[in-house]
Structure formats: C-alpha cells, structure tokens
Design a protein around this motif. Structure first.
Motif, mmCIF file in Angstrom:
data_model
loop_
_atom_site.group_PDB
_atom_site.id
_atom_site.type_symbol
_atom_site.label_atom_id
_atom_site.label_comp_id
_atom_site.label_asym_id
_atom_site.label_seq_id
_atom_site.Cartn_x
_atom_site.Cartn_y
_atom_site.Cartn_z
ATOM 1 N N ILE A 33 0.102 3.962 6.914
ATOM 2 C CA ILE A 33 -0.443 4.049 5.565
ATOM 3 C C ILE A 33 0.256 2.994 4.714
ATOM 4 O O ILE A 33 1.481 3.056 4.543
ATOM 5 C CB ILE A 33 -0.218 5.446 4.969
ATOM 6 N N PRO A 34 -0.480 2.032 4.183
ATOM 7 C CA PRO A 34 0.152 1.027 3.315
ATOM 8 C C PRO A 34 0.756 1.689 2.075
ATOM 9 O O PRO A 34 0.140 2.555 1.457
ATOM 10 C CB PRO A 34 -1.008 0.102 2.924
ATOM 11 N N GLY A 35 1.965 1.293 1.739
ATOM 12 C CA GLY A 35 2.665 1.878 0.603
ATOM 13 C C GLY A 35 1.917 1.755 -0.700
ATOM 14 O O GLY A 35 1.999 2.635 -1.558
ATOM 15 N N LYS A 36 1.146 0.681 -0.869
ATOM 16 C CA LYS A 36 0.419 0.489 -2.126
ATOM 17 C C LYS A 36 -0.701 1.505 -2.311
ATOM 18 O O LYS A 36 -1.209 1.663 -3.412
ATOM 19 C CB LYS A 36 -0.130 -0.933 -2.212
ATOM 20 N N HIS A 37 -1.098 2.213 -1.254
ATOM 21 C CA HIS A 37 -2.167 3.208 -1.345
ATOM 22 C C HIS A 37 -1.645 4.646 -1.421
ATOM 23 O O HIS A 37 -2.442 5.575 -1.523
ATOM 24 C CB HIS A 37 -3.117 3.089 -0.147
#
Length: 139
Positions: free
Chosen positions: A108-112
């Motif tokens: 899971i990308p941190g920005k999301h």
C-alpha cells in the motif's frame, strides 16, 4: 570426434573436483529468529521508540483505510521510509458488512493511507507510551 573427455588433457591440478556435500549435523545449525534489515546496525537497546513499535507490530493484524474508502485487513510485514506498508494474507472490504475479496500480499503506497489500526492488547500496543493519559489504537 575424439572419445576422450575434455578434461583428460588438463593437468590434474586444473581439473575441478566434484562438489562436496555438507555432511554436518543439521541440528547443530543455530537457527535464531532474527530480523533482517538494511537499516544501520544497532543493538536492541539503541532502537528508537518508533522502531520498537514497528518491530512489535510485525506479524500482527493491521486494518488500513485508504483514500478511496477501501479497507484492507492483513498481517503487517514491513514498511519503509516512504510509509509504504506491506500486508500479507490481505482481504479488501469495499463496504462494511459486505463480503471480502482476498488479495494475498499487497503493498500500500504511503500517500494513499488514511489511517492504520493495529489489533493488539492495549497494554502492548506501544513499546514507548506517549505522555498522553490514553493512547489511541488508531495511528
């Protein structure tokens, strides 16, 4: 064509010997549960409180809400400096109360990431307790 092997013309010192099998007792191998990391080497006592928390959360169930409203539930495997999170045996919930879709391993990308909750007993959720009277479980 010749009937001889190509190594027949080599001197004996240049011929490779067959690989040797390791015949040592397999029970004598020291198998410890250590964490492999590319972080700078530090002892357990020198870990920052945040790293202690992350190490304690390894293998525990995480509930991650992402920006599009989906909820991902799985076991915490790792994170990085960009706050990307890897979960194993992950399930995706589109709406609360609906059936889950099994995803397996996900990054899971941190920005999301909107929020993260860890499923642990409250007394062991944080290795380093904040100065606030009650620490929330949602990070």
């Amino acid at each position: 064509m010749s009937d001889h092997n190509s190594t027949d013309n080599m001197p004996k010192t240049e011929q490779s010997s067959p690989p040797q099998l390791n015949t040592s007792d397999s029970n004598s191998v020291n198998r410890s549960n250590t964490v492999t990391t590319n972080a700078p080497a530090t002892s357990e006592k020198e870990l920052t409180p945040g790293r202690c928390n992350l190490q304690n959360w390894l293998g525990h169930p995480f509930r991650v809400v992402i920006t599009d409203g989906r909820v991902l539930v799985g076991y915490f495997n790792c994170t990085d400096k960009d706050a990307n999170v890897v979960l194993s045996m992950c399930a995706e919930y589109l709406e609360e109360g609906k059936d889950a879709r099994i995803l397996g391993n996900v990054m899971i990308p941190g920005k999301h990431i909107v929020s993260i909750a860890v499923d642990m007993p409250k007394d062991s959720t944080f290795a380093h307790k904040p100065n606030t009277p009650s620490a929330p479980e949602v990070l």
